[in-house]
Design a protein around this motif. Structure first.
Motif, PDB file in Angstrom:
ATOM      1  N   TYR A  57      13.819  -0.797  -0.770  1.00 10.35           N
ATOM      2  CA  TYR A  57      13.569  -0.688   0.664  1.00 10.35           C
ATOM      3  C   TYR A  57      12.112  -1.009   0.985  1.00 10.35           C
ATOM      4  O   TYR A  57      11.800  -1.612   2.014  1.00 10.35           O
ATOM      5  CB  TYR A  57      13.952   0.718   1.147  1.00 10.35           C
ATOM      6  CG  TYR A  57      14.493   0.736   2.535  1.00 10.35           C
ATOM      7  CD1 TYR A  57      13.735   1.224   3.586  1.00 10.35           C
ATOM      8  CD2 TYR A  57      15.770   0.269   2.813  1.00 10.35           C
ATOM      9  CE1 TYR A  57      14.228   1.240   4.870  1.00 10.35           C
ATOM     10  CE2 TYR A  57      16.273   0.285   4.097  1.00 10.35           C
ATOM     11  CZ  TYR A  57      15.492   0.767   5.113  1.00 10.35           C
ATOM     12  OH  TYR A  57      15.979   0.782   6.390  1.00 10.35           O
ATOM     13  N   TRP A  58      11.205  -0.612   0.116  1.00 16.19           N
ATOM     14  CA  TRP A  58       9.784  -0.949   0.292  1.00 16.19           C
ATOM     15  C   TRP A  58       9.610  -2.470   0.289  1.00 16.19           C
ATOM     16  O   TRP A  58       8.922  -3.027   1.145  1.00 16.19           O
ATOM     17  CB  TRP A  58       8.958  -0.319  -0.836  1.00 16.19           C
ATOM     18  CG  TRP A  58       7.507  -0.692  -0.814  1.00 16.19           C
ATOM     19  CD1 TRP A  58       6.935  -1.805  -1.344  1.00 16.19           C
ATOM     20  CD2 TRP A  58       6.437   0.049  -0.231  1.00 16.19           C
ATOM     21  NE1 TRP A  58       5.580  -1.800  -1.134  1.00 16.19           N
ATOM     22  CE2 TRP A  58       5.249  -0.664  -0.449  1.00 16.19           C
ATOM     23  CE3 TRP A  58       6.376   1.270   0.442  1.00 16.19           C
ATOM     24  CZ2 TRP A  58       4.008  -0.217  -0.018  1.00 16.19           C
ATOM     25  CZ3 TRP A  58       5.139   1.714   0.868  1.00 16.19           C
ATOM     26  CH2 TRP A  58       3.981   0.972   0.652  1.00 16.19           C
ATOM     27  N   ASP A  69       4.837  -8.080  13.450  1.00 12.85           N
ATOM     28  CA  ASP A  69       3.714  -7.176  13.691  1.00 12.85           C
ATOM     29  C   ASP A  69       4.004  -5.840  13.019  1.00 12.85           C
ATOM     30  O   ASP A  69       5.149  -5.502  12.743  1.00 12.85           O
ATOM     31  CB  ASP A  69       3.511  -6.951  15.189  1.00 12.85           C
ATOM     32  CG  ASP A  69       3.054  -8.216  15.895  1.00 12.85           C
ATOM     33  OD1 ASP A  69       3.403  -8.358  17.078  1.00 12.85           O
ATOM     34  OD2 ASP A  69       2.368  -9.050  15.264  1.00 12.85           O
ATOM     35  N   PHE A  70       2.973  -5.088  12.788  1.00 13.05           N
ATOM     36  CA  PHE A  70       3.128  -3.770  12.169  1.00 13.05           C
ATOM     37  C   PHE A  70       3.614  -2.788  13.238  1.00 13.05           C
ATOM     38  O   PHE A  70       2.831  -2.107  13.889  1.00 13.05           O
ATOM     39  CB  PHE A  70       1.800  -3.330  11.556  1.00 13.05           C
ATOM     40  CG  PHE A  70       1.950  -2.189  10.593  1.00 13.05           C
ATOM     41  CD1 PHE A  70       2.749  -2.317   9.469  1.00 13.05           C
ATOM     42  CD2 PHE A  70       1.288  -1.003  10.808  1.00 13.05           C
ATOM     43  CE1 PHE A  70       2.887  -1.277   8.567  1.00 13.05           C
ATOM     44  CE2 PHE A  70       1.417   0.050   9.912  1.00 13.05           C
ATOM     45  CZ  PHE A  70       2.215  -0.091   8.789  1.00 13.05           C
ATOM     46  N   THR A  71       4.911  -2.753  13.430  1.00 16.04           N
ATOM     47  CA  THR A  71       5.509  -1.923  14.476  1.00 16.04           C
ATOM     48  C   THR A  71       5.764  -0.509  13.967  1.00 16.04           C
ATOM     49  O   THR A  71       5.704  -0.243  12.762  1.00 16.04           O
ATOM     50  CB  THR A  71       6.852  -2.530  14.932  1.00 16.04           C
ATOM     51  OG1 THR A  71       7.753  -2.486  13.816  1.00 16.04           O
ATOM     52  CG2 THR A  71       6.679  -3.955  15.412  1.00 16.04           C
ATOM     53  N   LYS A  75       6.537   0.993  10.132  1.00 15.25           N
ATOM     54  CA  LYS A  75       5.834   2.164   9.580  1.00 15.25           C
ATOM     55  C   LYS A  75       6.843   3.211   9.113  1.00 15.25           C
ATOM     56  O   LYS A  75       6.707   3.780   8.028  1.00 15.25           O
ATOM     57  CB  LYS A  75       4.902   2.767  10.623  1.00 15.25           C
ATOM     58  CG  LYS A  75       3.704   1.936  10.943  1.00 15.25           C
ATOM     59  CD  LYS A  75       2.873   2.613  12.030  1.00 15.25           C
ATOM     60  CE  LYS A  75       1.767   1.721  12.519  1.00 15.25           C
ATOM     61  NZ  LYS A  75       1.013   2.327  13.623  1.00 15.25           N
ATOM     62  N   THR A  76       7.855   3.456   9.940  1.00 18.14           N
ATOM     63  CA  THR A  76       8.896   4.423   9.587  1.00 18.14           C
ATOM     64  C   THR A  76       9.622   3.983   8.321  1.00 18.14           C
ATOM     65  O   THR A  76       9.866   4.792   7.421  1.00 18.14           O
ATOM     66  CB  THR A  76       9.900   4.579  10.751  1.00 18.14           C
ATOM     67  OG1 THR A  76       9.198   5.036  11.901  1.00 18.14           O
ATOM     68  CG2 THR A  76      11.013   5.547  10.405  1.00 18.14           C
ATOM     69  N   ASN A  77       9.959   2.706   8.243  1.00 19.82           N
ATOM     70  CA  ASN A  77      10.671   2.199   7.071  1.00 19.82           C
ATOM     71  C   ASN A  77       9.834   2.316   5.800  1.00 19.82           C
ATOM     72  O   ASN A  77      10.364   2.624   4.728  1.00 19.82           O
ATOM     73  CB  ASN A  77      11.108   0.753   7.298  1.00 19.82           C
ATOM     74  CG  ASN A  77      12.235   0.652   8.302  1.00 19.82           C
ATOM     75  OD1 ASN A  77      12.943   1.626   8.560  1.00 19.82           O
ATOM     76  ND2 ASN A  77      12.396  -0.509   8.886  1.00 19.82           N
ATOM     77  N   LEU A  78       8.543   2.092   5.902  1.00 15.70           N
ATOM     78  CA  LEU A  78       7.683   2.269   4.730  1.00 15.70           C
ATOM     79  C   LEU A  78       7.661   3.732   4.298  1.00 15.70           C
ATOM     80  O   LEU A  78       7.709   4.031   3.097  1.00 15.70           O
ATOM     81  CB  LEU A  78       6.266   1.774   5.012  1.00 15.70           C
ATOM     82  CG  LEU A  78       6.078   0.260   5.016  1.00 15.70           C
ATOM     83  CD1 LEU A  78       4.668  -0.099   5.458  1.00 15.70           C
ATOM     84  CD2 LEU A  78       6.388  -0.335   3.655  1.00 15.70           C
TER      85      LEU A  78
END
Length: 153
Positions: A57-58, A69-71, A75-78
């Motif tokens: 997933y990472w 873009d870094f949405t 961020k949540t997925n990371l």
């Protein structure tokens, strides 16, 4: 993303089911021989594989990050992607093997839910669920059976 008629790549099938083999082998050995080593090896292997699943997933998130873009969603997925590793590591510190196995089983189930949602949202290839669902069933079944039968003979 992948087309719904896309088949599972043969190498993914081979590696996926090959990776399930130690679960089956260690579960059977832990029941047959009642040796602490086999159940501990099963727990360690489960922790490693759960960490690996989070790592997938990472990687997918990083790939999407490179195109977007870094949405907040990325961020949540990371953050979600590192959770399996943290859970897996924590289980290795638990002395009660049945609690460790229960937590690992819940971790595999939670990761499957995340993967199903990821596939539904076209974040992961369509075929991924067709591979992950039976493999997760094998893993959880091995963990539960080993936990129930270990130490009962």
């Amino acid at each position: 993303m992948a087309h719904k008629k896309e088949t599972i790549p043969q190498i993914a099938i081979i590696l996926g089911y090959g990776g399930a083999t130690p679960f089956v082998t260690l579960a059977v050995l832990s029941i047959l021989f009642q040796e602490h080593f086999f159940i501990e090896a099963l727990i360690v292997y489960a922790a490693v594989i759960l960490s690996f699943l989070g790592g997938i997933y990472w990687g997918v998130t990083m790939n999407n990050l490179s195109r977007n873009d870094f949405t907040a969603n990325l961020k949540t997925n990371l953050c979600i992607s590192v959770t399996p590793s943290l859970l897996a590591w924590g289980t290795l510190l638990i002395e009660d093997l049945k609690i460790a196995i229960t937590l690992l089983s819940l971790g595999f189930l939670a990761q499957l839910v995340v993967d199903i949602i990821g596939t539904k949202n076209e974040y992961l290839p369509y075929w991924y669920n067709a591979l992950r669902i039976p493999l997760t069933a094998i893993v959880i079944l091995c963990l539960v059976i080993a936990s129930v039968f270990y130490g009962q003979q």
